[in-house]
Design a protein around this motif. Structure first.
Motif, PDB file in Angstrom:
ATOM      1  N   MET A   1     123.971 103.191  78.832  1.00  0.00           N
ATOM      2  CA  MET A   1     123.828 102.727  77.469  1.00  0.00           C
ATOM      3  C   MET A   1     122.863 103.667  76.738  1.00  0.00           C
ATOM      4  N   TRP A   2     123.230 104.053  75.536  1.00  0.00           N
ATOM      5  CA  TRP A   2     122.396 104.917  74.702  1.00  0.00           C
ATOM      6  C   TRP A   2     121.502 104.072  73.810  1.00  0.00           C
ATOM      7  N   THR A   3     120.283 104.538  73.600  1.00  0.00           N
ATOM      8  CA  THR A   3     119.301 103.826  72.798  1.00  0.00           C
ATOM      9  C   THR A   3     118.739 104.769  71.741  1.00  0.00           C
ATOM     10  N   LEU A  27     118.564 114.343  78.225  1.00  0.00           N
ATOM     11  CA  LEU A  27     119.929 114.266  77.732  1.00  0.00           C
ATOM     12  C   LEU A  27     119.856 113.535  76.393  1.00  0.00           C
ATOM     13  N   LYS A  29     121.564 112.975  72.259  1.00  0.00           N
ATOM     14  CA  LYS A  29     122.638 113.183  71.292  1.00  0.00           C
ATOM     15  C   LYS A  29     122.210 112.562  69.970  1.00  0.00           C
ATOM     16  N   ALA A  46     118.972 108.518  73.273  1.00  0.00           N
ATOM     17  CA  ALA A  46     118.685 108.912  74.649  1.00  0.00           C
ATOM     18  C   ALA A  46     119.198 107.809  75.566  1.00  0.00           C
ATOM     19  N   PRO A  47     119.450 108.140  76.824  1.00  0.00           N
ATOM     20  CA  PRO A  47     119.822 107.075  77.771  1.00  0.00           C
ATOM     21  C   PRO A  47     118.714 106.021  77.818  1.00  0.00           C
ATOM     22  N   GLU A  48     119.117 104.775  77.924  1.00  0.00           N
ATOM     23  CA  GLU A  48     118.171 103.660  77.874  1.00  0.00           C
ATOM     24  C   GLU A  48     117.035 103.808  78.883  1.00  0.00           C
ATOM     25  N   GLU A  50     115.552 106.389  79.871  1.00  0.00           N
ATOM     26  CA  GLU A  50     114.608 107.442  79.506  1.00  0.00           C
ATOM     27  C   GLU A  50     113.957 107.225  78.143  1.00  0.00           C
TER      28      GLU A  50
END
Length: 64
Positions: A1-3, A27, A29, A46-48, A50
């Protein structure tokens, strides 16, 4: 999941932040978030798992 970890104003600022975080090994976006008149906002994602570390780096780099 992206945060979402930050919302930046303008493409150039967004690219600068994404490049800096990528250089730090994350990583990352970005997505168009909002447009108000001539001002465009992008969310930096960022990925949740991280997200907190990315925000700490944003603080260390002086963006927050």
């Amino acid at each position: 999941m992206w945060t979402a970890v930050y919302v930046a104003e303008g493409y150039e600022k967004t690219k600068e932040i994404v490049d800096a975080l990528t250089k730090e090994g994350f990583l990352i976006k970005s997505n168009l978030f909002s447009k108000e008149g001539d001002i465009v906002y992008y969310e930096i994602l960022a990925p949740e798992f991280e997200a907190q570390e990315v925000q700490n780096v944003l603080i260390d780099l002086g963006y927050i």
